[in-house]
Scaffold this motif. Structure first.
Motif, PDB file in Angstrom:
ATOM      1  N   CYS A 150     -37.179  20.204 -31.246  1.00 48.41           N
ATOM      2  CA  CYS A 150     -37.185  20.415 -29.847  1.00 48.41           C
ATOM      3  C   CYS A 150     -37.578  18.248 -29.568  1.00 48.41           C
ATOM      4  N   LEU A 151     -38.391  17.698 -29.846  1.00 45.75           N
ATOM      5  CA  LEU A 151     -38.478  16.464 -29.723  1.00 45.75           C
ATOM      6  C   LEU A 151     -37.373  15.708 -29.861  1.00 45.75           C
ATOM      7  N   PRO A 156     -38.533  19.719 -23.583  1.00 45.21           N
ATOM      8  CA  PRO A 156     -40.184  19.747 -23.562  1.00 45.21           C
ATOM      9  C   PRO A 156     -41.460  20.264 -24.778  1.00 45.21           C
ATOM     10  N   VAL A 157     -42.111  19.745 -25.260  1.00 36.08           N
ATOM     11  CA  VAL A 157     -43.135  20.755 -26.275  1.00 36.08           C
ATOM     12  C   VAL A 157     -44.453  20.494 -25.890  1.00 36.08           C
ATOM     13  N   ILE A 161     -49.581  19.862 -28.647  1.00 32.55           N
ATOM     14  CA  ILE A 161     -48.477  19.566 -29.996  1.00 32.55           C
ATOM     15  C   ILE A 161     -47.876  18.720 -30.233  1.00 32.55           C
ATOM     16  N   GLU A 162     -47.013  17.329 -29.241  1.00 36.02           N
ATOM     17  CA  GLU A 162     -46.534  16.949 -28.830  1.00 36.02           C
ATOM     18  C   GLU A 162     -47.545  15.255 -29.517  1.00 36.02           C
ATOM     19  N   SER A 163     -49.103  15.599 -28.830  1.00 34.65           N
ATOM     20  CA  SER A 163     -49.657  14.774 -29.393  1.00 34.65           C
ATOM     21  C   SER A 163     -49.898  14.680 -31.232  1.00 34.65           C
ATOM     22  N   VAL A 164     -49.514  15.699 -31.958  1.00 36.77           N
ATOM     23  CA  VAL A 164     -49.572  15.127 -33.676  1.00 36.77           C
ATOM     24  C   VAL A 164     -49.179  14.344 -34.408  1.00 36.77           C
ATOM     25  N   PHE A 165     -47.567  14.224 -33.042  1.00 39.37           N
ATOM     26  CA  PHE A 165     -46.628  13.412 -33.898  1.00 39.37           C
ATOM     27  C   PHE A 165     -46.865  11.662 -34.136  1.00 39.37           C
ATOM     28  N   SER A 166     -47.690  11.776 -32.737  1.00 40.62           N
ATOM     29  CA  SER A 166     -48.249  10.362 -32.102  1.00 40.62           C
ATOM     30  C   SER A 166     -49.750  10.734 -32.918  1.00 40.62           C
ATOM     31  N   GLU A 167     -50.315  11.192 -33.975  1.00 42.11           N
ATOM     32  CA  GLU A 167     -51.379  10.275 -35.126  1.00 42.11           C
ATOM     33  C   GLU A 167     -51.022  10.020 -35.460  1.00 42.11           C
TER      34      GLU A 167
END
Length: 167
Positions: A150-151, A156-157, A161-167
């Motif tokens: 999706c990203l 949209p995600v 869940i999206e925040s997982v990819f920014s950690e």
């Protein structure tokens, strides 16, 4: 969309989302032991109500992302079951944990959350601890794969869940 909680349960929802995020981060780092530990103690995960809630939360998110990827049903997303050699097999030929995971996901995709919950209940009540772990890991890995897809397509995600990819 995911589960909806009453205001008094907001703390419970936050705790569940944090647990899911920790497990997803560990799974994204290919640390399955840490991912499972985030869910609960080894051998006890099947007895924890949070495990059921987490699995359903993840499969609910997967369902939403599948709908997004499939343009609301206009372009269906295909679910494949592969054996250990990478060959496609029917769902009935898959191991019990994978059958549970696929049936849960398909029930969610088709809007039958009661059937999805039933699949998870049966698995948690009857499966061996390693089979429960396989269902949890399938939910985590599929969530990550669908979110990545999706990203990459600017779709949209769910924010948690999206925040997982920014950690």
């Amino acid at each position: 969309m995911g589960p909806v909680w009453a205001d008094e349960d907001h703390g419970h929802e936050d705790a569940l989302l944090r647990t899911a995020q920790r497990a997803l981060v560990a799974a994204a780092l290919a640390d399955e032991e840490d991912a499972l530990a985030a869910v609960g103690p080894d051998g006890l995960r099947s007895a924890l109500p949070e495990t059921r809630e987490l699995i359903l939360l993840l499969f609910g998110a997967c369902s939403a992302m599948i709908s997004t990827l499939g343009d609301g049903g206009e372009r269906p997303v295909r679910v494949q079951v592969l054996d250990e050699t990478g060959e496609e097999v029917s769902i009935d030929q898959a191991d019990p944990a994978m059958r549970t995971a696929v049936r849960t996901l398909l029930a969610e995709v088709h809007g039958n959350t009661d059937a999805a919950a039933d699949q998870v209940e049966i698995a948690l009540a009857n499966a061996a601890p390693d089979e429960v772990d396989s269902v949890v890991l399938a939910a985590l890995h599929w969530t990550l794969r669908l979110a990545t897809e999706c990203l990459e397509r600017d779709l949209p995600v769910p924010r948690w869940i999206e925040s997982v990819f920014s950690e």
